[in-house]
Design a protein around this motif. Structure first.
Motif, PDB file in Angstrom:
ATOM      1  N   LEU A 107      -7.965   5.501  31.275  1.00  0.00           N
ATOM      2  CA  LEU A 107      -6.912   6.182  30.515  1.00  0.00           C
ATOM      3  C   LEU A 107      -6.580   5.424  29.233  1.00  0.00           C
ATOM      4  O   LEU A 107      -6.559   6.000  28.142  1.00  0.00           O
ATOM      5  N   ARG A 108      -6.319   4.125  29.350  1.00  0.00           N
ATOM      6  CA  ARG A 108      -5.869   3.346  28.197  1.00  0.00           C
ATOM      7  C   ARG A 108      -6.926   3.310  27.099  1.00  0.00           C
ATOM      8  O   ARG A 108      -6.617   3.476  25.921  1.00  0.00           O
ATOM      9  N   LEU A 109      -8.176   3.100  27.472  1.00  0.00           N
ATOM     10  CA  LEU A 109      -9.217   2.992  26.459  1.00  0.00           C
ATOM     11  C   LEU A 109      -9.635   4.347  25.916  1.00  0.00           C
ATOM     12  O   LEU A 109     -10.322   4.427  24.897  1.00  0.00           O
ATOM     13  N   SER A 110      -9.211   5.426  26.570  1.00  0.00           N
ATOM     14  CA  SER A 110      -9.488   6.765  26.041  1.00  0.00           C
ATOM     15  C   SER A 110      -8.541   7.125  24.912  1.00  0.00           C
ATOM     16  O   SER A 110      -8.919   7.798  23.956  1.00  0.00           O
ATOM     17  N   ILE A 111      -7.284   6.669  25.008  1.00  0.00           N
ATOM     18  CA  ILE A 111      -6.298   7.058  24.002  1.00  0.00           C
ATOM     19  C   ILE A 111      -6.046   5.980  22.958  1.00  0.00           C
ATOM     20  O   ILE A 111      -5.578   6.282  21.861  1.00  0.00           O
ATOM     21  N   ILE A 112      -6.363   4.732  23.262  1.00  0.00           N
ATOM     22  CA  ILE A 112      -6.159   3.646  22.301  1.00  0.00           C
ATOM     23  C   ILE A 112      -7.499   3.160  21.765  1.00  0.00           C
ATOM     24  O   ILE A 112      -7.712   3.070  20.566  1.00  0.00           O
ATOM     25  N   GLY A 113      -8.438   2.862  22.653  1.00  0.00           N
ATOM     26  CA  GLY A 113      -9.772   2.477  22.228  1.00  0.00           C
ATOM     27  C   GLY A 113      -9.923   1.038  21.794  1.00  0.00           C
ATOM     28  O   GLY A 113     -11.008   0.618  21.399  1.00  0.00           O
ATOM     29  N   SER A 114      -8.856   0.247  21.839  1.00  0.00           N
ATOM     30  CA  SER A 114      -8.935  -1.159  21.457  1.00  0.00           C
ATOM     31  C   SER A 114      -8.949  -2.015  22.725  1.00  0.00           C
ATOM     32  O   SER A 114      -7.896  -2.308  23.292  1.00  0.00           O
ATOM     33  N   ALA A 115     -10.139  -2.390  23.157  1.00  0.00           N
ATOM     34  CA  ALA A 115     -10.257  -3.150  24.397  1.00  0.00           C
ATOM     35  C   ALA A 115      -9.521  -4.500  24.339  1.00  0.00           C
ATOM     36  O   ALA A 115      -8.805  -4.850  25.289  1.00  0.00           O
ATOM     37  N   PRO A 116      -9.666  -5.288  23.250  1.00  0.00           N
ATOM     38  CA  PRO A 116      -8.941  -6.566  23.198  1.00  0.00           C
ATOM     39  C   PRO A 116      -7.426  -6.386  23.286  1.00  0.00           C
ATOM     40  O   PRO A 116      -6.738  -7.170  23.944  1.00  0.00           O
ATOM     41  N   THR A 117      -6.900  -5.346  22.623  1.00  0.00           N
ATOM     42  CA  THR A 117      -5.454  -5.109  22.649  1.00  0.00           C
ATOM     43  C   THR A 117      -4.976  -4.784  24.055  1.00  0.00           C
ATOM     44  O   THR A 117      -3.958  -5.314  24.527  1.00  0.00           O
ATOM     45  N   GLU A 118      -5.695  -3.906  24.741  1.00  0.00           N
ATOM     46  CA  GLU A 118      -5.298  -3.509  26.085  1.00  0.00           C
ATOM     47  C   GLU A 118      -5.428  -4.663  27.066  1.00  0.00           C
ATOM     48  O   GLU A 118      -4.583  -4.849  27.943  1.00  0.00           O
ATOM     49  N   LEU A 119      -6.492  -5.451  26.914  1.00  0.00           N
ATOM     50  CA  LEU A 119      -6.678  -6.607  27.796  1.00  0.00           C
ATOM     51  C   LEU A 119      -5.578  -7.633  27.568  1.00  0.00           C
ATOM     52  O   LEU A 119      -5.035  -8.207  28.525  1.00  0.00           O
ATOM     53  N   THR A 120      -5.212  -7.845  26.305  1.00  0.00           N
ATOM     54  CA  THR A 120      -4.138  -8.780  25.989  1.00  0.00           C
ATOM     55  C   THR A 120      -2.809  -8.301  26.569  1.00  0.00           C
ATOM     56  O   THR A 120      -2.031  -9.106  27.110  1.00  0.00           O
ATOM     57  N   ALA A 121      -2.550  -6.986  26.475  1.00  0.00           N
ATOM     58  CA  ALA A 121      -1.311  -6.443  27.025  1.00  0.00           C
ATOM     59  C   ALA A 121      -1.257  -6.627  28.545  1.00  0.00           C
ATOM     60  O   ALA A 121      -0.212  -6.987  29.097  1.00  0.00           O
ATOM     61  N   ALA A 122      -2.380  -6.384  29.212  1.00  0.00           N
ATOM     62  CA  ALA A 122      -2.416  -6.555  30.669  1.00  0.00           C
ATOM     63  C   ALA A 122      -2.182  -8.018  31.048  1.00  0.00           C
ATOM     64  O   ALA A 122      -1.464  -8.320  32.015  1.00  0.00           O
ATOM     65  N   LYS A 123      -2.767  -8.932  30.266  1.00  0.00           N
ATOM     66  CA  LYS A 123      -2.569 -10.357  30.533  1.00  0.00           C
ATOM     67  C   LYS A 123      -1.127 -10.771  30.253  1.00  0.00           C
ATOM     68  O   LYS A 123      -0.558 -11.613  30.966  1.00  0.00           O
ATOM     69  N   THR A 124      -0.531 -10.186  29.218  1.00  0.00           N
ATOM     70  CA  THR A 124       0.862 -10.496  28.883  1.00  0.00           C
ATOM     71  C   THR A 124       1.787 -10.099  30.027  1.00  0.00           C
ATOM     72  O   THR A 124       2.751 -10.809  30.335  1.00  0.00           O
ATOM     73  N   GLY A 125       1.502  -8.960  30.656  1.00  0.00           N
ATOM     74  CA  GLY A 125       2.298  -8.533  31.804  1.00  0.00           C
ATOM     75  C   GLY A 125       2.235  -9.538  32.940  1.00  0.00           C
ATOM     76  O   GLY A 125       3.254  -9.841  33.581  1.00  0.00           O
ATOM     77  N   ALA A 126       1.030 -10.067  33.180  1.00  0.00           N
ATOM     78  CA  ALA A 126       0.880 -11.077  34.235  1.00  0.00           C
ATOM     79  C   ALA A 126       1.602 -12.370  33.853  1.00  0.00           C
ATOM     80  O   ALA A 126       2.282 -12.986  34.692  1.00  0.00           O
ATOM     81  N   ASP A 127       1.471 -12.767  32.594  1.00  0.00           N
ATOM     82  CA  ASP A 127       2.136 -13.991  32.125  1.00  0.00           C
ATOM     83  C   ASP A 127       3.651 -13.884  32.245  1.00  0.00           C
ATOM     84  O   ASP A 127       4.341 -14.873  32.520  1.00  0.00           O
ATOM     85  N   ALA A 128       4.178 -12.673  32.029  1.00  0.00           N
ATOM     86  CA  ALA A 128       5.628 -12.474  32.105  1.00  0.00           C
ATOM     87  C   ALA A 128       6.160 -12.773  33.503  1.00  0.00           C
ATOM     88  O   ALA A 128       7.324 -13.170  33.665  1.00  0.00           O
ATOM     89  N   LEU A 129       5.313 -12.576  34.500  1.00  0.00           N
ATOM     90  CA  LEU A 129       5.720 -12.862  35.879  1.00  0.00           C
ATOM     91  C   LEU A 129       5.295 -14.245  36.333  1.00  0.00           C
ATOM     92  O   LEU A 129       5.526 -14.636  37.480  1.00  0.00           O
ATOM     93  N   GLY A 130       4.623 -14.976  35.434  1.00  0.00           N
ATOM     94  CA  GLY A 130       4.210 -16.332  35.773  1.00  0.00           C
ATOM     95  C   GLY A 130       3.015 -16.397  36.703  1.00  0.00           C
ATOM     96  O   GLY A 130       2.860 -17.374  37.447  1.00  0.00           O
ATOM     97  N   VAL A 131       2.148 -15.375  36.672  1.00  0.00           N
ATOM     98  CA  VAL A 131       0.942 -15.385  37.516  1.00  0.00           C
ATOM     99  C   VAL A 131      -0.281 -15.299  36.610  1.00  0.00           C
ATOM    100  O   VAL A 131      -0.188 -14.914  35.450  1.00  0.00           O
ATOM    101  N   SER A 132      -1.433 -15.663  37.148  1.00  0.00           N
ATOM    102  CA  SER A 132      -2.669 -15.612  36.373  1.00  0.00           C
ATOM    103  C   SER A 132      -3.309 -14.237  36.508  1.00  0.00           C
ATOM    104  O   SER A 132      -3.356 -13.660  37.600  1.00  0.00           O
ATOM    105  N   PHE A 133      -3.784 -13.703  35.408  1.00  0.00           N
ATOM    106  CA  PHE A 133      -4.376 -12.369  35.380  1.00  0.00           C
ATOM    107  C   PHE A 133      -5.627 -12.332  36.257  1.00  0.00           C
ATOM    108  O   PHE A 133      -6.610 -13.008  35.996  1.00  0.00           O
ATOM    109  N   GLY A 134      -5.576 -11.523  37.314  1.00  0.00           N
ATOM    110  CA  GLY A 134      -6.704 -11.402  38.234  1.00  0.00           C
ATOM    111  C   GLY A 134      -6.842 -12.561  39.207  1.00  0.00           C
ATOM    112  O   GLY A 134      -7.818 -12.621  39.959  1.00  0.00           O
ATOM    113  N   GLY A 135      -5.873 -13.506  39.188  1.00  0.00           N
ATOM    114  CA  GLY A 135      -5.958 -14.662  40.067  1.00  0.00           C
ATOM    115  C   GLY A 135      -5.468 -14.363  41.479  1.00  0.00           C
ATOM    116  O   GLY A 135      -5.040 -13.242  41.789  1.00  0.00           O
TER     117      GLY A 135
END
Length: 232
Positions: A86-114
């Motif tokens: 969904l995200r890459l269909s409407i935005i198309g910027s993979a680095p931006t979406e990946l950074t946003a997903a990582k930021t969400g994990a960082d906000a909770l103090g956990v490692s992305f995919g850890g």
């Protein structure tokens, strides 16, 4: 990260929620293509030129799509297939979406995919991507139709100056996007250098082989990525 996260992220309900947006994006592409064809007829632009432009755009998109697909595969292994799709269909910027997903994990103090990445982190990542992309969509909906008027005002109605202005803006944008890779060095720097050299070579070749001109950007992108993989 446990399998429970991926099970939730890939549930049928999430797929059904994501599908309408992706389908709408595909429908928009079809509508824009038909509208472009219709407008071309009104402007007496030959079908041959339209076909060549469509083919050029299709081939030019191959490079960016490959890069996006690679990142998408990595995102799917953490946040699930439906939301990545969904995200890459409407935005198309993979680095931006990946950074946003990582930021969400960082906000909770956990490692992305850890191993500490739980359902709360998954939900936060989803919301971070949605909120991050909302501003772009709102701006595009409210102000896109005014941009051409602004461009004409800045250019003062001079067609040649507008062409120079537009070209300078594009060079500035792509230069800015490349600057990060140049500063980091490694594969990114190699891709930029190889892509630039191959673009010059292809443009020179078009003097004798004009038919490859429409493929120039796509070829340069592929050469840059290949060089980064081999030498990076």
């Amino acid at each position: 990260m446990n399998q429970e996260i991926l099970r939730v992220a890939n549930e049928i309900g999430v797929w059904l929620a994501a599908a309408p947006v992706v389908i709408l994006t595909a429908i928009q592409a079809i509508i824009y293509t038909r509208l472009a064809r219709k407008t071309a007829k009104e402007l007496n632009i030959p079908d041959e030129k339209c076909d060549r432009a469509f083919k050029t755009g299709l081939l030019t998109a191959i490079g960016p799509v490959i890069a996006i697909f690679i990142v998408m595969v990595g995102m799917m292994s953490v946040i699930g297939g439906p939301i990545s799709w969904l995200r890459l269909s409407i935005i198309g910027s993979a680095p931006t979406e990946l950074t946003a997903a990582k930021t969400g994990a960082d906000a909770l103090g956990v490692s992305f995919g850890g191993p500490d990445y739980d359902l709360n982190a998954l939900a936060t990542g989803w919301w971070t991507m949605a909120v991050n992309g909302a501003g772009w969509l709102v701006f595009a909906g409210l102000f896109t139709h005014k941009l051409e008027g602004i461009r004409n005002k800045v250019g003062g109605g001079d067609v040649k100056w507008l062409a120079v202005l537009s070209s300078a803006a594009m060079l500035g944008v792509f230069g800015y996007l490349n600057s990060g890779d140049i500063k980091k060095g490694g594969g990114g720097l190699i891709a930029v250098i190889a892509g630039a050299i191959s673009m010059v070579v292809v443009i020179k070749l078009t003097e004798k082989l004009p038919k490859i001109k429409e493929y120039a950007l796509g070829i340069a992108m592929l050469v840059g990525m290949l060089a980064a993989v081999i030498f990076g």
